[in-house]
Motif scaffolding. Structure first.
Motif, mmCIF file in Angstrom:
data_model
loop_
_atom_site.group_PDB
_atom_site.id
_atom_site.type_symbol
_atom_site.label_atom_id
_atom_site.label_comp_id
_atom_site.label_asym_id
_atom_site.label_seq_id
_atom_site.Cartn_x
_atom_site.Cartn_y
_atom_site.Cartn_z
ATOM 1 N N LEU A 8 0.831 -1.201 0.000
ATOM 2 C CA LEU A 8 0.000 0.000 0.000
ATOM 3 C C LEU A 8 0.869 1.256 0.000
ATOM 4 N N ARG A 9 1.917 1.234 0.803
ATOM 5 C CA ARG A 9 2.800 2.410 0.896
ATOM 6 C C ARG A 9 3.544 2.636 -0.420
ATOM 7 N N TYR A 10 4.020 1.567 -1.047
ATOM 8 C CA TYR A 10 4.780 1.703 -2.286
ATOM 9 C C TYR A 10 3.907 2.154 -3.457
ATOM 10 N N THR A 11 2.628 1.762 -3.441
ATOM 11 C CA THR A 11 1.744 2.115 -4.561
ATOM 12 C C THR A 11 1.009 3.442 -4.334
ATOM 13 N N ALA A 12 1.086 3.981 -3.128
ATOM 14 C CA ALA A 12 0.417 5.264 -2.829
ATOM 15 C C ALA A 12 1.295 6.414 -3.294
ATOM 16 N N ILE A 13 1.278 6.682 -4.593
ATOM 17 C CA ILE A 13 2.162 7.706 -5.162
ATOM 18 C C ILE A 13 1.380 8.802 -5.879
ATOM 19 N N TYR A 21 -8.545 6.084 -3.271
ATOM 20 C CA TYR A 21 -8.987 4.690 -3.309
ATOM 21 C C TYR A 21 -8.826 4.023 -1.939
ATOM 22 N N MET A 22 -7.746 4.357 -1.236
ATOM 23 C CA MET A 22 -7.545 3.770 0.090
ATOM 24 C C MET A 22 -8.636 4.220 1.058
ATOM 25 N N SER A 23 -8.973 5.497 1.003
ATOM 26 C CA SER A 23 -10.036 6.003 1.874
ATOM 27 C C SER A 23 -11.384 5.379 1.513
ATOM 28 N N LYS A 24 -11.640 5.275 0.215
ATOM 29 C CA LYS A 24 -12.909 4.720 -0.255
ATOM 30 C C LYS A 24 -13.091 3.279 0.183
ATOM 31 N N ASN A 25 -11.988 2.537 0.248
ATOM 32 C CA ASN A 25 -12.058 1.116 0.616
ATOM 33 C C ASN A 25 -11.741 0.879 2.101
ATOM 34 N N HIS A 26 -11.810 1.953 2.900
ATOM 35 C CA HIS A 26 -11.693 1.865 4.366
ATOM 36 C C HIS A 26 -10.342 1.333 4.847
ATOM 37 N N VAL A 27 -9.295 1.565 4.064
ATOM 38 C CA VAL A 27 -7.952 1.139 4.467
ATOM 39 C C VAL A 27 -7.538 1.748 5.815
#
Length: 230
Positions: free
Chosen positions: A37-42, A49-55
């Motif tokens: 998740l950290r590597y792809t959050a660029i 998308y992370m917020s939308k999927n409740h990460v």
């Protein structure tokens, strides 16, 4: 080349699948998912998308696990993701992150993650000042200034407060009561029990020295002097 390949993974399906992996019972798999998740959050879209999927809920769940050695790596990876989010896309940082960090940093339990959490909270106070104030983070940061266990962080914490005092858009979020621990320490008294008296007095002297240095540093600047005197 590597960044273009990662950018190709930034879509809702990727983050949904990683979110599902965060539910795995194997902590090593969860750690790997958090790293991914950290590597792809660029990009801004990635954080959306992370917020939308409740990460954020799953990340808080990971970092809020018991302070045991077998969960340390997972909790540390979760903290690194929060730190990355704060640095890369501060405008979308969830409130729950600051609430979680503040609660852990304020707890009295012995936790190996408390020091790095204080550092992340310090950085977040600059870019997400309102959230830090909302969560009670400034009070926790001020208490960290006089904590002998984090003496090496004391100077940077004081500098951060001075930086925030200097900004008209940030100083309004800091209350004088948030810094109460800097002055309260001067009225503390040690224990009268013989078996703990020496240890308590040594800690108290260390706290007094840190508080004294912090206050002197603040009053040597115009912004610090005005804030403390207001």
């Amino acid at each position: 080349m590597k960044s273009s390949l990662i950018a190709g993974l930034v879509n809702e399906t990727t983050f949904l699948k990683l979110c599902i992996i965060l539910l795995d019972k194997d902590r090593n798999i969860r750690e790997t998912a958090i790293k991914a998740l950290r590597y792809t959050a660029i990009t801004p879209e990635a954080f959306f998308y992370m917020s939308k999927n409740h990460v954020p809920l799953f990340i808080v769940r990971s970092i809020d696990r018991e302070a045991k050695a077998n969960f340390l790596n997972e909790r540390f990876q979760a903290l690194k993701l929060i730190s990355h989010w704060i640095e890369a896309n501060s405008s979308s940082v969830p409130k729950i992150f600051f609430q979680c960090l503040t609660e852990i940093a304020a707890s009295t339990a012995d936790d190996q993650l408390k020091k790095p959490i204080l550092e992340v909270l310090r950085k977040g106070s600059v870019t997400c000042t309102e959230l830090c104030a909302w969560s009670g983070g400034f009070k926790v940061l001020a208490e960290g200034i006089t904590n002998p266990s984090y003496a090496d962080l004391s100077e940077s914490l004081v500098s951060t407060f001075l930086y925030l005092f200097d900004g008209p858009k940030t100083r309004c979020y800091i209350r004088f009561s948030d810094l109460g621990s800097l002055f309260a320490i001067f009225t503390e008294t040690g224990s009268s029990e013989e078996n703990t008296k020496k240890e308590v007095l040594e800690k108290l002297n260390a706290q007094l020295a840190l508080a004294k240095h912090a206050i002197i540093t603040m009053v040597r600047t115009w912004t610090g002097l005005i804030f403390l005197g207001s």
